[in-house]
Enzyme design. Structure first.
Site, mmCIF file in Angstrom:
data_model
loop_
_atom_site.group_PDB
_atom_site.id
_atom_site.type_symbol
_atom_site.label_atom_id
_atom_site.label_comp_id
_atom_site.label_asym_id
_atom_site.label_seq_id
_atom_site.Cartn_x
_atom_site.Cartn_y
_atom_site.Cartn_z
ATOM 1 N N CYS A 1 1.057 -0.862 -0.060
ATOM 2 C CA CYS A 1 0.205 0.153 -0.130
ATOM 3 C C CYS A 1 0.941 1.215 -0.192
ATOM 4 C CB CYS A 1 -1.103 -0.141 0.805
ATOM 5 S SG CYS A 1 -0.212 -0.133 2.770
ATOM 6 N N CYS B 1 4.138 1.791 3.098
ATOM 7 C CA CYS B 1 5.149 0.899 2.434
ATOM 8 C C CYS B 1 5.730 1.438 1.115
ATOM 9 C CB CYS B 1 4.579 -0.532 1.393
ATOM 10 S SG CYS B 1 3.956 -1.353 2.865
ATOM 11 N N CYS C 1 62.885 5.265 -25.705
ATOM 12 C CA CYS C 1 63.730 6.573 -25.193
ATOM 13 C C CYS C 1 61.689 7.538 -24.599
ATOM 14 C CB CYS C 1 64.919 7.098 -26.087
ATOM 15 S SG CYS C 1 64.154 8.048 -27.531
ATOM 16 N N CYS D 1 60.895 10.326 -27.775
ATOM 17 C CA CYS D 1 59.431 9.084 -28.174
ATOM 18 C C CYS D 1 58.162 9.188 -27.361
ATOM 19 C CB CYS D 1 59.849 7.313 -28.634
ATOM 20 S SG CYS D 1 61.578 7.020 -29.537
ATOM 21 N N ASP E 1 1.741 29.003 -31.127
ATOM 22 C CA ASP E 1 2.512 29.535 -32.330
ATOM 23 C C ASP E 1 1.852 29.442 -33.812
ATOM 24 O OD1 ASP E 1 5.190 30.386 -33.115
ATOM 25 O OD2 ASP E 1 5.775 28.242 -34.245
ATOM 26 N N ASP F 1 6.171 23.596 -32.669
ATOM 27 C CA ASP F 1 6.134 23.009 -32.947
ATOM 28 C C ASP F 1 7.871 22.092 -32.887
ATOM 29 O OD1 ASP F 1 7.409 24.714 -34.059
ATOM 30 O OD2 ASP F 1 6.941 25.193 -35.947
ATOM 31 N N ASP G 1 10.366 27.205 -29.903
ATOM 32 C CA ASP G 1 9.542 27.279 -29.365
ATOM 33 C C ASP G 1 9.625 26.818 -26.913
ATOM 34 O OD1 ASP G 1 7.557 29.150 -31.109
ATOM 35 O OD2 ASP G 1 7.028 26.377 -31.512
#
Length: 1007
Positions: A67, A70, A148, A151, A662, A883, A887
Site C-alpha cells: 500500500c 509501504c 626513449c 618517443c 505558435d 512545433d 518554442d
C-alpha cells in the site's frame, strides 16, 4: 555462481561539459530554427544514467510493497542515504527511481537500504543490450616502438593535440598509454591511427566504459556444459565479469563495449561452443512482466490453499452437525479437547501462519520501520480472532466453561483478503497493458545482410533484434516489422506507423527516407541502414516516457499519502474505542443480554465489533485512487499518439484556461511556398532569385528553404523534392554549381539574414531589418507589401547594396482542422491565443481565418515566454502549443507545454505533452483526456473516502441498537478486499476512452 574478473579495472570519468538546464538562449534557438529533432534532444538529462554532472540514475525493482504506506517507507529509507539526491517509488510498478552521487553511494548501497527497510530489491538493467556511450572515457593502449623519453614526449604531444582528448599519459617501461577522451568527438580507432601515423605501433586494450547484457542460454545439460561456458567467457577479450544462474539458465555479463560488442560476445560464445549453446537476449521489460505474472500466480495459489482449508473449517462448523456419523466423530474427546476443536485449530493454524505468513512479515517490516500499513490491520484482526479462540479453548479445558470459538472468522478473513489481493494484482496488471503493447511492437529478430569488404552482399543471417548495431544493413520483408530506426538504402514501400505515431494513413518510404522501429512494412521489400538501436530508438524512448509518467506522482496524491500515514493508527484507536465502549456499556447493563451470541459474553460481543472495524478499514483504496488512473491515462494517451510526461502534467492540463498557439508549423502546415516574386529594379528575375537563394543557402529557417526551393525550381524546372531527406541529400549537387559565393553570413533572429556577395551587402528579411540598416522602402513597395500581408502572406524584402530591389510573397497554408479545433476549444471553455513573430497584418489575416480573437504579433523568439507569463499573472493555467522550432523557452514557461509534430520531428525536452501526430485535434484530446482522468480520480477518492466513512461505523455497530445491523468480521474482510478492487476497476474504465473526432469536437461542453 561463477564470477570472473579481469585484473585491471579503469575508473569512470563523469561526463564533462554537460550542465543541467533546459533552456537555450534566444540566439541559439533562432539560429537552429528547423533542425530541432524529436527524442534526440531528450538525451542524458532524461534518458541515460548520467542526469547531471557526476550524478547517476538507477531503477530498482522493489518486492513486498502492499500500500501507499509501504512506498512512503521505501522512499523515506532511500532519502536517508547520504548521497541520494532524489528518490521516487511507484507502488503499482513495484519500482524505485533513484538519482545519486556515485562517489558517495554505490548501487549495492541503494539495494541494501531497501532491504534494510524490510523489502526485497533488485537493480534493473537498461532496457537494451546496448546503452548510450558515456561522454568521457579512459582508454588504455599498447604502444610499440618507443625507445626513449623523446618517443614518450612525442606520442604524448600527438595525443594531446587530438580533438576530444583531455589527458594523455604514456609509460615507457610498460609500453602502455592511458588516454582520457570524449567518445562523442573521437573514437579509439582515431587514436590508434594517430599513433601509427607518428611511426609507432598501437592497439587498443580496454576502456572505462562498462555495459551489461542478460542472456538466456539453451543447450546446458550438465556440469561439463557449465564449465565449457565459463571457459569460453574467460577467454573472450573485453569480458569483465559474468554470473551464471544455474537454475534459470540466465547469464549476466559485464563487458567493455569499446573492446567487444554485444553481438560479438554472443557470436563468440555460440561459435566457440560449435553451436552447442544457443543464446538470446532477455528483454528487461519481458523479465519484469514474467515476474509480475509469477507474483499473481503465487497469490492465486495462496488464495486456493486458504479457500480449501477454509471450506473444510466451514464444513466442520456448519455441515457436519447435520450428519450424525460425522458429528459423532467431531464430538469424540481426544485429550482435553473435542476432535472437532483439534481439527479446526489445526486447519486454521495452517491458514493463519503458513498461508497468512506474508501478512505477519509485511506487518513486522512496517512496524520495524516505524510505519503502519494494511498488513498491520489484517495481522491484528486475524490474530485477535485466532488467539481469542485458542484462549477460549484453553480456558474451557481449565475451568470447564466452554465459550464459542471463532476460528472460521480468522480463516475466512485471510481467504477474502487474498482473493482481493489477487483480483487487485490482475486489475493492476491491466493498467500497464500500454507498456506491454509498446514492448510487443518491437520484433524479436531481424534479418542482417552480410557484406564483404567491398560492400557487396554475400549472404544474410537472422539475429536477435537487440543485437543490432548502428550501421547494420537490415532486410525488411513485406508484412514484417522494422527492427530499428534507420534510413532506407534500397527499395520503396508503404509503412504503417499508426502504432507509434498514431497517424492512420500508410506513409511512403523511398531511398533516404527515415523509418521508425516497430512500424509495419506493408508492400515492398526494403533494405534499411540502422541508425538508432536499443534504448536510442523512438519506440524505446516512448516507452521510457510512458514509464516515467506512470512513476510520477500527481500533486493530488499527496492527500492520499498523508491519509495513509495516519490511517492505520486512527483505525486501531477506533477499534479499541469500539471494544471498550461495547464492553463497558454491556457490563453496566446499557443493553440487554439478548443481543449477545449464544454462549457468548460481553467481551466476545465487543471483540467481534472491534475486529470488524480493524479489517473493514482499507487504506489501499485511497492509495490506489490516483496512480491507477494516471497509469491507465498515460497508456491510453500513448495509444492515441499523445505522450504525457507525468501525473502533474495531467493535473495541470485539466485546469487550462488559455491555449497559446505558435503560428508557423502549428496552426499552419509549416510548408512555406513562394507564391510571388516582384523585382522593382532593372535586375533580371533569374539574377534576382540567384542572389536571394545564395543569401538564404546557409539559413535553416523554413522561409529561407522555401525561397531556395523556389529559385532552384525556377532555374532547373525540377519538381519539388518529396522529402526533407532528399532535399538535404541533393543540396550539394543542385546548388553548388549556380549559387554565388557568400561571405560574412549571419542570421538575425526575428529579422532575417545578412551577408556579402562580391563585396556588396545583401539583406533578406522583414521591414525591421531594412529599417535598422538604413534602407528606404518606397511607397509602391510598401503598398505591395501591405497587399501581400492582408491576404495572409508573409512579405520578404530584399535589399542589395542598401537599395530595395524586390519583394517575395510566401504563403503557409493553414491546417485543415485548425478552425474547427479553435472553435472546439472555445466550446470547452478554453480561450485560444496566437503568438507569432510575423507582422500584424499577416497575423490578423491568419487569426481571422481560424477564428482567434486574441493575437500577439511581431514577438521575438525570447518574447514568447514573456507573453506566456503575462497570461499567468492572474493565476490562470496556460498551455503552449509549439512545433519545437524556436518554442522551447515558451514551452518551458507555460504551465503545460505541448510539442506537436510529425513523429520524429518534435523537440520534447521542454514539453509536458508530446503530440506525435502533426494534427491539432490532439490538443483537444490531451485536454479532454486530462479532464476525464481527473474526474475519475475524484470519483475514486469520493468512493474510497465514502467507503471508509460508511463502512467503519457499520462495522463498529453504531446502527446495531436500532437496525440490528451487524457485520461479521469475515464479511468485513470481504468488503475491504473488494473496495480496493473496485477502485482499480473504476480506473480501468478509462481504457474505454475514445478521443473526440473532428465531427464531434464541437459537441464538447465545459464539464
Amino acid at each position: 555462481m561463477a564470477p570472473s574478473l579481469t585484473d585491471l579495472q579503469l575508473s569512470q570519468f563523469p561526463s564533462g561539459g554537460r550542465k543541467p538546464g533546459r533552456l537555450a538562449s534566444a540566439d541559439e534557438e533562432s539560429g537552429n530554427l528547423e533542425d530541432v529533432r524529436l527524442l534526440e534532444s531528450y538525451e542524458e538529462e532524461e534518458r541515460t544514467e548520467v542526469l547531471e554532472e557526476g550524478m547517476k540514475r538507477v531503477q530498482v525493482r522493489v518486492s513486498g510493497m502492499t500500500c501507499a504506506a509501504c512506498s512512503n517507507s521505501v522512499e523515506g529509507a532511500l532519502k536517508c542515504v547520504d548521497g541520494v539526491l532524489r528518490a521516487s517509488v511507484a507502488l503499482l510498478q513495484n519500482r524505485a527511481d533513484v538519482v545519486f552521487d556515485p562517489k558517495l553511494v554505490k548501487d549495492e548501497d541503494i539495494k541494501n537500504a531497501i532491504e534494510d527497510a524490510g523489502f526485497e530489491a533488485e537493480i534493473l538493467t537498461e532496457p537494451s543490450a546496448r546503452t548510450k556511450p558515456h561522454g568521457t572515457l579512459l582508454g588504455q593502449f599498447t604502444i610499440g616502438g618507443m625507445t626513449c623519453a623523446a618517443c614518450v614526449n612525442s606520442v604524448e604531444g600527438i595525443l594531446r593535440k587530438l580533438p576530444g582528448v583531455k589527458r594523455a599519459v604514456v609509460a615507457l617501461a610498460t609500453s602502455l598509454g592511458e588516454v582520457e577522451y570524449d567518445s562523442t568527438l573521437i573514437s579509439k580507432d582515431d587514436i590508434v591511427n594517430a599513433i601509427e601515423d607518428a611511426g609507432f605501433e598501437a592497439s587498443f586494450v580496454q576502456s572505462s566504459e562498462q555495459d551489461k547484457i542478460i542472456l538466456g542460454v539453451a543447450g546446458i545439460f550438465s556440469e561439463m556444459d557449465f564449465q565449457l561456458l565459463e571457459g569460453l567467457l574467460s577467454r573472450l577479450g573485453g569480458v569483465r565479469q559474468f554470473i551464471i544462474d544455474r537454475t534459470s539458465r540466465e547469464l549476466e555479463v559485464l563487458f567493455d563495449p569499446e573492446v567487444i560488442s554485444s553481438r560479438s560476445l554472443v557470436d563468440g560464445i555460440e561459435g566457440g561452443s560449435n553451436g552447442k549453446f544457443t543464446l538470446h537476449v532477455r528483454n528487461p521489460y519481458t523479465r519484469m512482466t514474467s515476474k509480475d505474472l509469477e507474483e499473481s500466480s503465487n497469490m492465486f495459489r495462496l488464495f486456493l490453499s486458504s479457500l480449501f482449508l477454509s471450506i473444510l473449517v466451514f464444513l466442520i462448523r456448519v455441515v457436519c452437525p447435520s450428519i450424525p456419523l460425522l458429528y459423532s466423530l467431531l464430538l469424540w474427546r481426544c485429550g482435553p479437547f473435542l476432535m472437532g476443536d483439534w481439527l479446526k485449530w489445526a486447519l486454521v493454524s495452517l491458514v493463519q501462519f503458513v498461508v497468512g505468513k506474508r501478512f505477519y512479515i509485511a506487518a513486522g517490516r512496517a512496524l520495524r520501520n516505524g510505519s503502519t500499513n494494511m498488513d498491520v490491520l489484517v495481522a491484528l484482526g486475524t490474530s485477535a480472532s485466532y488467539f481469542y479462540s485458542v484462549c477460549a479453548l484453553l480456558y474451557g479445558a481449565v475451568t470447564g466453561f466452554w465459550s464459542p470459538t471463532y476460528f472460521e472468522t480468522s480463516a475466512m478473513l485471510i481467504t477474502f483478503v487474498l482473493l482481493g489481493k489477487y483480483l487487485e494484482s490482475l486489475a493492476k496488471g491491466k493498467t500497464s497493458d500500454a507498456i506491454k503493447k509498446l514492448v510487443e511492437l518491437a520484433p524479436a529478430t531481424a534479418v542482417l545482410l552480410v557484406k564483404d569488404k567491398g560492400g557487396r552482399c554475400i549472404g544474410e543471417r537472422e539475429i536477435d533484434a537487440m543485437l543490432i548495431q548502428p550501421g547494420d544493413i537490415l532486410k525488411v520483408l513485406p508484412g514484417t516489422k522494422l527492427p530499428a530506426d534507420g534510413v532506407v538504402v534500397w527499395g520503396s514501400s508503404y509503412v504503417n506507423e499508426s502504432m507509434v505515431t498514431g497517424e492512420s494513413s500508410p506513409v511512403l518510404k523511398e531511398v533516404d527516407s527515415s523509418v521508425i522501429g516497430g512500424t509495419i512494412n506493408l508492400h515492398g521489400a526494403l533494405h534499411v541502414q540502422a541508425t538508432k538501436v536499443g534504448s536510442d530508438t523512438v519506440l524505446s524512448q516512448i516507452i521510457c516516457l510512458v514509464e516515467t509518467a506512470q512513476m510520477s506522482k500527481a500533486p493530488i496524491q499527496k492527500f492520499a499519502d498523508f491519509v495513509a500515514s495516519i490511517f492505520v493508527p486512527t483505525v486501531v484507536a477506533l477499534a479499541l474505542l469500539t471494544l471498550l465502549g461495547w464492553y463497558i456499556f454491556g457490563a453496566l447493563g446499557a443493553y440487554p443480554e439478548e443481543w449477545l451470541p449464544e454462549n457468548g459474553n460481553y467481551f466476545v460481543f465487543a471483540l467481534m465489533f472491534s475486529i470488524s472495524v480493524v479489517v473493514i478499514a482499507c487504506p489501499c483504496a485511497l492509495g490506489l485512487a490516483t496512480p491507477t488512473a494516471v497509469m491507465v491515462a498515460t497508456g491510453v494517451g500513448a495509444n492515441n499518439g499523445v505522450l504525457i510526461k507525468g501525473g502533474d502534467a495531467l493535473e495541470r492540463a485539466q485546469k487550462v484556461k488559455y491555449v497559446v498557439f505558435d503560428k508557423t508549423g502549428t496552426l499552419t502546415q509549416g510548408k512555406a511556398t513562394v507564391t510571388t516574386a516582384k523585382v522593382f529594379t532593372g535586375m533580371d528575375r533569374g539574377e534576382f532569385l540567384t542572389l536571394v537563394a545564395s543569401a538564404e543557402a546557409s539559413s535553416e529557417h523554413p522561409l529561407g528553404k522555401a525561397i531556395l526551393e523556389y529559385a532552384r525550381h525556377f532555374h532547373f524546372f525540377d519538381e519539388p523534392l518529396a522529402t526533407k531527406d532528399a532535399q538535404n541529400h541533393s543540396k550539394e549537387s543542385n546548388f553548388s554549381g549556380w549559387l554565388l559565393d557568400v561571405t560574412e553570413f549571419s542570421a538575425l533572429p526575428g529579422r532575417g539574414v545578412q551577408c556579402f556577395v562580391d563585396g556588396r551587402q545583401v539583406l533578406v528579411g522583414n521591414r525591421k531589418l531594412l529599417t535598422e540598416s538604413g534602407v528606404t522602402i518606397p511607397t509602391h513597395a510598401e503598398n505591395f507589401l501591405v497587399e501581400l500581408e492582408e491576404s495572409a502572406k508573409t512579405g520578404i524584402l530584399v535589399a542589395h547594396d542598401n537599395i530595395l530591389i524586390g519583394v517575395l510573397g510566401v504563403a503557409d497554408p493553414l491546417k485543415r482542422e485548425a478552425a474547427v479545433v479553435i472553435e472546439g476549444l472555445g466550446k470547452m471553455g478554453v480561450r485560444p491565443v496566437m503568438v507569432t513573430g510575423d507582422n500584424w497584418r499577416t497575423a490578423r489575416a491568419v487569426a481571422k481565418e481560424v477564428g482567434i480573437q486574441d493575437i500577439r504579433a511581431e514577438v521575438m523568439p525570447a518574447g514568447k515566454a514573456d507573453v506566456i507569463r503575462s497570461f499567468q499573472e492572474d493565476g490562470s493555467v496556460v498551455a503552449m502549443v509549439g512545433d519545437g522550432i524556436n518554442d522551447s523557452p515558451a514551452l518551458a514557461a507555460a504551465d503545460v507545454g505541448m510539442a506537436i509534430g510529425a513523429g520524429t520531428d518534435i523537440a520534447i525536452e521542454a514539453a509536458d505533452y508530446v503530440l506525435m501526430r502533426n494534427n491539432l485535434e490532439d490538443v483537444i484530446t490531451a485536454i479532454d483526456l486530462s479532464r476525464k482522468t481527473f474526474s475519475r480520480i475524484r470519483l475514486n477518492y469520493v468512493f474510497a473516502m465514502a467507503y471508509n466513512v460508511i463502512a467503519i461505523p457499520i462495522a463498529a455497530g453504531v446502527f446495531f441498537p436500532w437496525l440490528r445491523i451487524e457485520l461479521p468480521p469475515w464479511a468485513a474482510g470481504a468488503c475491504m478486499a473488494l473496495s480496493s478492487v473496485s477502485v482499480v476497476c473504476s480506473s480501468l474504465l478509462l481504457r474505454r476512452y475514445k478521443k473526440p473526432r473532428l465531427t464531434t469536437i464541437l459537441e464538447i461542453t465545459v464539464e
